[in-house]
Design a protein around this motif. Structure first.
Motif, mmCIF file in Angstrom:
data_model
loop_
_atom_site.group_PDB
_atom_site.id
_atom_site.type_symbol
_atom_site.label_atom_id
_atom_site.label_comp_id
_atom_site.label_asym_id
_atom_site.label_seq_id
_atom_site.Cartn_x
_atom_site.Cartn_y
_atom_site.Cartn_z
ATOM 1 N N LEU A 62 0.820 -1.208 0.000
ATOM 2 C CA LEU A 62 0.000 0.000 0.000
ATOM 3 C C LEU A 62 0.854 1.258 0.000
ATOM 4 O O LEU A 62 0.527 2.245 -0.658
ATOM 5 C CB LEU A 62 -0.936 -0.002 1.211
ATOM 6 C CG LEU A 62 -2.147 -0.915 1.100
ATOM 7 C CD1 LEU A 62 -2.893 -0.950 2.423
ATOM 8 C CD2 LEU A 62 -3.055 -0.463 -0.014
ATOM 9 N N ALA A 63 1.948 1.240 0.739
ATOM 10 C CA ALA A 63 2.837 2.407 0.765
ATOM 11 C C ALA A 63 3.448 2.646 -0.599
ATOM 12 O O ALA A 63 3.663 3.798 -1.000
ATOM 13 C CB ALA A 63 3.929 2.203 1.805
ATOM 14 N N ARG A 64 3.705 1.582 -1.317
ATOM 15 C CA ARG A 64 4.279 1.746 -2.657
ATOM 16 C C ARG A 64 3.228 2.203 -3.668
ATOM 17 O O ARG A 64 3.499 3.004 -4.554
ATOM 18 C CB ARG A 64 4.904 0.430 -3.094
ATOM 19 C CG ARG A 64 5.652 0.555 -4.362
ATOM 20 C CD ARG A 64 6.489 -0.661 -4.625
ATOM 21 N NE ARG A 64 7.401 -0.324 -5.714
ATOM 22 C CZ ARG A 64 8.600 -0.753 -5.811
ATOM 23 N NH1 ARG A 64 9.062 -1.567 -4.908
ATOM 24 N NH2 ARG A 64 9.366 -0.404 -6.814
ATOM 25 N N ALA A 65 2.006 1.688 -3.518
ATOM 26 C CA ALA A 65 0.941 2.035 -4.468
ATOM 27 C C ALA A 65 0.397 3.439 -4.211
ATOM 28 O O ALA A 65 0.044 4.148 -5.152
ATOM 29 C CB ALA A 65 -0.185 1.007 -4.382
ATOM 30 N N LEU A 66 0.311 3.832 -2.946
ATOM 31 C CA LEU A 66 -0.251 5.130 -2.588
ATOM 32 C C LEU A 66 0.773 5.882 -1.740
ATOM 33 O O LEU A 66 0.762 5.799 -0.514
ATOM 34 C CB LEU A 66 -1.547 4.932 -1.793
ATOM 35 C CG LEU A 66 -2.590 4.005 -2.434
ATOM 36 C CD1 LEU A 66 -3.659 3.638 -1.436
ATOM 37 C CD2 LEU A 66 -3.194 4.667 -3.652
ATOM 38 N N PRO A 67 1.660 6.652 -2.362
ATOM 39 C CA PRO A 67 2.785 7.233 -1.642
ATOM 40 C C PRO A 67 2.414 8.210 -0.529
ATOM 41 O O PRO A 67 3.144 8.350 0.436
ATOM 42 C CB PRO A 67 3.595 7.951 -2.719
ATOM 43 C CG PRO A 67 2.982 7.638 -4.007
ATOM 44 C CD PRO A 67 1.702 6.934 -3.775
ATOM 45 N N GLY A 68 1.287 8.899 -0.602
ATOM 46 C CA GLY A 68 0.946 9.880 0.422
ATOM 47 C C GLY A 68 0.251 9.279 1.627
ATOM 48 O O GLY A 68 0.110 9.933 2.661
ATOM 49 N N VAL A 69 -0.193 8.050 1.523
ATOM 50 C CA VAL A 69 -0.992 7.445 2.591
ATOM 51 C C VAL A 69 -0.200 7.201 3.875
ATOM 52 O O VAL A 69 -0.715 7.474 4.962
ATOM 53 C CB VAL A 69 -1.674 6.155 2.076
ATOM 54 C CG1 VAL A 69 -2.322 5.381 3.196
ATOM 55 C CG2 VAL A 69 -2.703 6.512 1.015
ATOM 56 N N PRO A 70 1.033 6.703 3.839
ATOM 57 C CA PRO A 70 1.732 6.466 5.109
ATOM 58 C C PRO A 70 1.873 7.724 5.963
ATOM 59 O O PRO A 70 1.710 7.671 7.177
ATOM 60 C CB PRO A 70 3.096 5.936 4.682
ATOM 61 C CG PRO A 70 2.873 5.346 3.353
ATOM 62 C CD PRO A 70 1.808 6.197 2.721
ATOM 63 N N ARG A 71 2.150 8.854 5.338
ATOM 64 C CA ARG A 71 2.278 10.106 6.084
ATOM 65 C C ARG A 71 0.934 10.484 6.701
ATOM 66 O O ARG A 71 0.850 10.860 7.862
ATOM 67 C CB ARG A 71 2.760 11.212 5.147
ATOM 68 C CG ARG A 71 3.170 12.455 5.849
ATOM 69 C CD ARG A 71 3.814 13.437 4.902
ATOM 70 N NE ARG A 71 4.315 12.722 3.726
ATOM 71 C CZ ARG A 71 4.380 13.238 2.522
ATOM 72 N NH1 ARG A 71 4.032 14.459 2.308
ATOM 73 N NH2 ARG A 71 4.838 12.530 1.506
ATOM 74 N N TRP A 72 -0.137 10.335 5.910
ATOM 75 C CA TRP A 72 -1.469 10.649 6.407
ATOM 76 C C TRP A 72 -1.847 9.714 7.552
ATOM 77 O O TRP A 72 -2.391 10.153 8.561
ATOM 78 C CB TRP A 72 -2.472 10.526 5.261
ATOM 79 C CG TRP A 72 -3.882 10.747 5.698
ATOM 80 C CD1 TRP A 72 -4.503 11.935 5.909
ATOM 81 C CD2 TRP A 72 -4.842 9.732 6.014
ATOM 82 N NE1 TRP A 72 -5.793 11.731 6.322
ATOM 83 C CE2 TRP A 72 -6.021 10.381 6.392
ATOM 84 C CE3 TRP A 72 -4.814 8.351 6.000
ATOM 85 C CZ2 TRP A 72 -7.161 9.695 6.763
ATOM 86 C CZ3 TRP A 72 -5.942 7.657 6.362
ATOM 87 C CH2 TRP A 72 -7.101 8.331 6.741
#
Length: 89
Positions: A62-72
C-alpha cells in the motif's frame, strides 16, 4: 521434486552405506535430526508469525501504491493517540 522410485533408490543407497559403515550411522542420524529440527523451527516460526508477515507485506504494498498514505496514516495515528492520552495539567 522426487518421485517415489527415486526416493526408494536413495533410501536403498543410504541403507547400503549404513551397512558398509555402521560407525557413521549415529553421527549421520544426529546431523539429519538437527537439520530436520531446524526446518521444523523455521516453518513453525513462519506459521506463527504469518499474520504479522502478511500485515507488513500489505502495508509495504500500500505504501508503494499510494505514496501519500503512510504520512497521512502517521498523522492520523498521532492525532488519535493524542486525543485519548491523558492531558498533563
Amino acid at each position: 521434486m522426487f518421485s517415489v522410485s527415486k526416493l526408494k533408490l536413495i533410501a536403498y543407497a543410504f541403507a547400503l552405506l549404513a551397512l558398509a559403515y555402521p560407525a557413521m550411522v549415529p553421527p549421520a542420524l544426529g546431523a539429519l535430526g538437527a537439520v530436520v529440527a531446524a526446518m521444523v523451527a523455521v516453518v513453525g516460526w513462519v506459521l506463527v508469525n504469518l499474520s504479522l508477515t502478511l500485515t507488513i507485506a500489505a502495508g509495504l504494498l500500500l505504501a508503494r501504491a499510494l505514496p501519500g498514505v503512510p504520512r497521512w496514516l502517521g498523522r492520523a495515528l498521532a492525532a488519535s493517540a493524542a486525543a485519548v492520552a491523558p492531558q498533563k495539567a
